[in-house]
Motif scaffolding. Structure first.
Motif, PDB file in Angstrom:
ATOM      1  N   GLU A  81     -16.439 -18.954  -3.238  1.00 52.26           N
ATOM      2  CA  GLU A  81     -17.697 -19.646  -3.552  1.00 52.26           C
ATOM      3  C   GLU A  81     -17.609 -21.123  -3.178  1.00 52.26           C
ATOM      4  O   GLU A  81     -18.559 -21.704  -2.653  1.00 52.26           O
ATOM      5  CB  GLU A  81     -18.032 -19.471  -5.037  1.00 52.26           C
ATOM      6  N   ARG A  82     -16.475 -21.744  -3.482  1.00 46.12           N
ATOM      7  CA  ARG A  82     -16.266 -23.139  -3.073  1.00 46.12           C
ATOM      8  C   ARG A  82     -16.240 -23.238  -1.557  1.00 46.12           C
ATOM      9  O   ARG A  82     -16.763 -24.201  -0.969  1.00 46.12           O
ATOM     10  CB  ARG A  82     -14.965 -23.662  -3.674  1.00 46.12           C
ATOM     11  N   ALA A  83     -15.664 -22.240  -0.897  1.00 44.01           N
ATOM     12  CA  ALA A  83     -15.629 -22.227   0.566  1.00 44.01           C
ATOM     13  C   ALA A  83     -17.045 -22.203   1.135  1.00 44.01           C
ATOM     14  O   ALA A  83     -17.370 -22.951   2.063  1.00 44.01           O
ATOM     15  CB  ALA A  83     -14.834 -21.023   1.050  1.00 44.01           C
ATOM     16  N   LYS A  84     -17.888 -21.358   0.579  1.00 44.60           N
ATOM     17  CA  LYS A  84     -19.276 -21.282   1.044  1.00 44.60           C
ATOM     18  C   LYS A  84     -20.013 -22.591   0.789  1.00 44.60           C
ATOM     19  O   LYS A  84     -20.835 -23.024   1.608  1.00 44.60           O
ATOM     20  CB  LYS A  84     -19.999 -20.126   0.351  1.00 44.60           C
ATOM     21  N   GLN A  85     -19.724 -23.235  -0.333  1.00 41.96           N
ATOM     22  CA  GLN A  85     -20.355 -24.514  -0.643  1.00 41.96           C
ATOM     23  C   GLN A  85     -19.948 -25.592   0.359  1.00 41.96           C
ATOM     24  O   GLN A  85     -20.779 -26.389   0.807  1.00 41.96           O
ATOM     25  CB  GLN A  85     -19.983 -24.950  -2.063  1.00 41.96           C
ATOM     26  N   LEU A  86     -18.669 -25.612   0.731  1.00 40.47           N
ATOM     27  CA  LEU A  86     -18.201 -26.579   1.722  1.00 40.47           C
ATOM     28  C   LEU A  86     -18.861 -26.327   3.075  1.00 40.47           C
ATOM     29  O   LEU A  86     -19.234 -27.280   3.781  1.00 40.47           O
ATOM     30  CB  LEU A  86     -16.681 -26.511   1.848  1.00 40.47           C
ATOM     31  N   LEU A  87     -19.017 -25.061   3.460  1.00 35.82           N
ATOM     32  CA  LEU A  87     -19.709 -24.754   4.716  1.00 35.82           C
ATOM     33  C   LEU A  87     -21.150 -25.238   4.665  1.00 35.82           C
ATOM     34  O   LEU A  87     -21.667 -25.776   5.654  1.00 35.82           O
ATOM     35  CB  LEU A  87     -19.669 -23.245   4.992  1.00 35.82           C
ATOM     36  N   LYS A  88     -21.792 -25.044   3.523  1.00 34.07           N
ATOM     37  CA  LYS A  88     -23.174 -25.504   3.366  1.00 34.07           C
ATOM     38  C   LYS A  88     -23.257 -27.017   3.487  1.00 34.07           C
ATOM     39  O   LYS A  88     -24.135 -27.557   4.174  1.00 34.07           O
ATOM     40  CB  LYS A  88     -23.724 -25.042   2.018  1.00 34.07           C
ATOM     41  N   GLU A  89     -22.337 -27.733   2.830  1.00 34.42           N
ATOM     42  CA  GLU A  89     -22.318 -29.196   2.888  1.00 34.42           C
ATOM     43  C   GLU A  89     -22.090 -29.687   4.312  1.00 34.42           C
ATOM     44  O   GLU A  89     -22.610 -30.743   4.703  1.00 34.42           O
ATOM     45  CB  GLU A  89     -21.228 -29.740   1.977  1.00 34.42           C
ATOM     46  N   ALA A  90     -21.327 -28.917   5.088  1.00 35.65           N
ATOM     47  CA  ALA A  90     -21.032 -29.316   6.468  1.00 35.65           C
ATOM     48  C   ALA A  90     -22.124 -28.894   7.437  1.00 35.65           C
ATOM     49  O   ALA A  90     -22.062 -29.234   8.631  1.00 35.65           O
ATOM     50  CB  ALA A  90     -19.697 -28.704   6.898  1.00 35.65           C
ATOM     51  N   GLY A  91     -23.132 -28.174   6.940  1.00 38.07           N
ATOM     52  CA  GLY A  91     -24.238 -27.766   7.801  1.00 38.07           C
ATOM     53  C   GLY A  91     -24.066 -26.406   8.442  1.00 38.07           C
ATOM     54  O   GLY A  91     -24.766 -26.080   9.409  1.00 38.07           O
ATOM     55  N   TYR A  92     -23.158 -25.582   7.892  1.00 40.24           N
ATOM     56  CA  TYR A  92     -22.892 -24.268   8.470  1.00 40.24           C
ATOM     57  C   TYR A  92     -23.084 -23.172   7.427  1.00 40.24           C
ATOM     58  O   TYR A  92     -22.280 -22.252   7.301  1.00 40.24           O
ATOM     59  CB  TYR A  92     -21.476 -24.219   9.056  1.00 40.24           C
ATOM     60  N   GLU A  93     -24.180 -23.277   6.696  1.00 35.00           N
ATOM     61  CA  GLU A  93     -24.477 -22.301   5.655  1.00 35.00           C
ATOM     62  C   GLU A  93     -24.577 -20.889   6.226  1.00 35.00           C
ATOM     63  O   GLU A  93     -24.241 -19.912   5.551  1.00 35.00           O
ATOM     64  CB  GLU A  93     -25.779 -22.673   4.951  1.00 35.00           C
ATOM     65  N   ASN A  94     -25.029 -20.782   7.470  1.00 36.08           N
ATOM     66  CA  ASN A  94     -25.183 -19.482   8.113  1.00 36.08           C
ATOM     67  C   ASN A  94     -23.972 -19.104   8.971  1.00 36.08           C
ATOM     68  O   ASN A  94     -24.051 -18.193   9.797  1.00 36.08           O
ATOM     69  CB  ASN A  94     -26.450 -19.461   8.964  1.00 36.08           C
ATOM     70  N   GLY A  95     -22.867 -19.816   8.780  1.00 34.61           N
ATOM     71  CA  GLY A  95     -21.645 -19.504   9.501  1.00 34.61           C
ATOM     72  C   GLY A  95     -21.579 -20.097  10.895  1.00 34.61           C
ATOM     73  O   GLY A  95     -22.423 -20.906  11.291  1.00 34.61           O
ATOM     74  N   PHE A  96     -20.579 -19.701  11.644  1.00 33.06           N
ATOM     75  CA  PHE A  96     -20.359 -20.188  13.002  1.00 33.06           C
ATOM     76  C   PHE A  96     -19.422 -19.227  13.698  1.00 33.06           C
ATOM     77  O   PHE A  96     -18.877 -18.296  13.087  1.00 33.06           O
ATOM     78  CB  PHE A  96     -19.767 -21.605  12.989  1.00 33.06           C
ATOM     79  N   ASP A  97     -19.225 -19.420  14.991  1.00 33.72           N
ATOM     80  CA  ASP A  97     -18.344 -18.569  15.785  1.00 33.72           C
ATOM     81  C   ASP A  97     -16.993 -19.252  15.990  1.00 33.72           C
ATOM     82  O   ASP A  97     -16.933 -20.470  16.185  1.00 33.72           O
ATOM     83  CB  ASP A  97     -18.950 -18.270  17.160  1.00 33.72           C
ATOM     84  N   ILE A  98     -15.936 -18.477  15.958  1.00 33.96           N
ATOM     85  CA  ILE A  98     -14.609 -19.018  16.241  1.00 33.96           C
ATOM     86  C   ILE A  98     -13.744 -17.917  16.842  1.00 33.96           C
ATOM     87  O   ILE A  98     -13.880 -16.742  16.496  1.00 33.96           O
ATOM     88  CB  ILE A  98     -13.939 -19.581  14.964  1.00 33.96           C
ATOM     89  N   THR A  99     -12.867 -18.306  17.753  1.00 32.95           N
ATOM     90  CA  THR A  99     -11.884 -17.390  18.326  1.00 32.95           C
ATOM     91  C   THR A  99     -10.558 -17.579  17.602  1.00 32.95           C
ATOM     92  O   THR A  99     -10.146 -18.711  17.332  1.00 32.95           O
ATOM     93  CB  THR A  99     -11.692 -17.658  19.830  1.00 32.95           C
ATOM     94  N   PHE A 100      -9.911 -16.475  17.278  1.00 27.14           N
ATOM     95  CA  PHE A 100      -8.614 -16.520  16.592  1.00 27.14           C
ATOM     96  C   PHE A 100      -7.617 -15.694  17.399  1.00 27.14           C
ATOM     97  O   PHE A 100      -7.797 -14.485  17.589  1.00 27.14           O
ATOM     98  CB  PHE A 100      -8.742 -15.964  15.173  1.00 27.14           C
ATOM     99  N   TRP A 101      -6.578 -16.352  17.906  1.00 32.44           N
ATOM    100  CA  TRP A 101      -5.556 -15.699  18.725  1.00 32.44           C
ATOM    101  C   TRP A 101      -4.396 -15.234  17.848  1.00 32.44           C
ATOM    102  O   TRP A 101      -4.013 -15.906  16.903  1.00 32.44           O
ATOM    103  CB  TRP A 101      -5.034 -16.657  19.787  1.00 32.44           C
ATOM    104  N   SER A 102      -3.825 -14.087  18.206  1.00 34.91           N
ATOM    105  CA  SER A 102      -2.716 -13.562  17.420  1.00 34.91           C
ATOM    106  C   SER A 102      -1.712 -12.848  18.309  1.00 34.91           C
ATOM    107  O   SER A 102      -2.055 -12.275  19.350  1.00 34.91           O
ATOM    108  CB  SER A 102      -3.233 -12.583  16.357  1.00 34.91           C
ATOM    109  N   THR A 103      -0.465 -12.888  17.885  1.00 34.75           N
ATOM    110  CA  THR A 103       0.615 -12.127  18.512  1.00 34.75           C
ATOM    111  C   THR A 103       1.702 -11.922  17.472  1.00 34.75           C
ATOM    112  O   THR A 103       1.690 -12.568  16.412  1.00 34.75           O
ATOM    113  CB  THR A 103       1.176 -12.857  19.743  1.00 34.75           C
ATOM    114  N   ASN A 104       2.645 -11.043  17.745  1.00 33.19           N
ATOM    115  CA  ASN A 104       3.803 -10.844  16.877  1.00 33.19           C
ATOM    116  C   ASN A 104       5.015 -11.549  17.473  1.00 33.19           C
ATOM    117  O   ASN A 104       5.359 -11.301  18.625  1.00 33.19           O
ATOM    118  CB  ASN A 104       4.126  -9.357  16.726  1.00 33.19           C
TER     119      ASN A 104
END
Length: 264
Positions: A81-104
């Motif tokens: 809930e705090r995470a969603k509030q911070l996104l709202k404060e930053a202007g990203y209440e509706n989310g955003f796109d991000i790429t996340f790379w992974s390997t072992n």
């Protein structure tokens, strides 16, 4: 033991200035969105624990271990809930796109599983994550040599899973990621200096050149605090190194705490 983190790349470029993860509130929200206990219990079957800050372990020296263990317990919490509030404060209440790379990486074959869990938690707060899993042979050239100082190279503009090996001096591992003459250039390289990069270089030089233990710890703690406050890396968990051996041929050995490389 080994520390798994989420790490952001190339945010010092002009091309990254309009990205959501440029905002420290967004990066902190991504930390608050992760249920570390659930990942430890259900993804790693309990073979992990709450992390300390970037590249630090209970056996690290020249840093205030109780202070950072307390910081970990109070700061690396699950609060969607705090995470969603911070996104709202930053202007990203509706989310955003991000790429996340992974390997072992060798010795930590669970990194891709942790990445799947992390991206799942991020998506629960409305972030649209493009998880890209690649072979280590593809991954290694992006991070094992100097370069990728141009936008579009390596993983610039994205986030990734990464791991920290435990060295007694945490500040030495910090150099690799945060120093403008290091390898990852998280705060910028010498051609793209940022205030954070300049401040880290100053604290690193002070810690490395100080003979008084108390002052050396003061400078190291200051560098750790600066990195922690920027959320440019997000501690996920402290895991273990896993290796398959033939006990009849190899026998038992006591591993080095914080070191998951078999060569150690």
């Amino acid at each position: 033991a080994i520390l798994l983190i989420a790490q952001f790349w190339g945010l010092y470029f002009d091309e990254a200035q309009d990205m959501a993860v440029q905002d420290v509130r967004v990066r902190q929200a991504l930390s608050l969105a992760v249920d570390r206990e659930a990942i430890i219990d259900f993804t790693l079957n309990g073979y992990a624990k709450q992390p300390m800050p970037f590249a630090s372990f209970p056996t690290s020296v020249d840093m205030d271990i109780p202070r950072w263990q307390k910081w970990s317990q109070e700061t690396l919490v699950y609060d969607p809930e705090r995470a969603k509030q911070l996104l709202k404060e930053a202007g990203y209440e509706n989310g955003f796109d991000i790429t996340f790379w992974s390997t072992n990486f060798s010795g930590t074959p669970y990194m891709n599983s942790v990445s799947e869990a992390v991206t799942g938690f991020w998506e629960e707060i409305g972030v649209n994550v493009d998880l890209k899993v690649v072979e280590y042979g593809v991954w290694s050239p992006w991070t094992k040599r100097k370069g990728h100082q141009n936008w579009g190279e390596g993983m610039n503009g994205a986030a990734s899973i990464y791991r920290n090996a435990g060295r007694p001096l945490a500040i030495a591992r910090y150099h690799t990621t945060f120093h403008p003459e290091g390898n990852h250039y998280v705060y910028g390289d010498t051609d793209h200096m940022t205030p954070e990069g300049e401040e880290f270089a100053r604290l690193y030089d002070l810690a490395g050149g100080e003979l008084d233990p108390a002052k050396r710890q003061e400078y190291t703690d200051a560098a750790i605090q600066m990195v922690a406050d920027t959320w440019i890396t997000i501690p996920i968990l402290e895991g273990v190194g896993l290796f398959v051996t033939d006990p009849a041929r190899v026998g038992f050995w006591e591993p080095i705490y914080g070191r998951a490389e078999l060569g150690d």
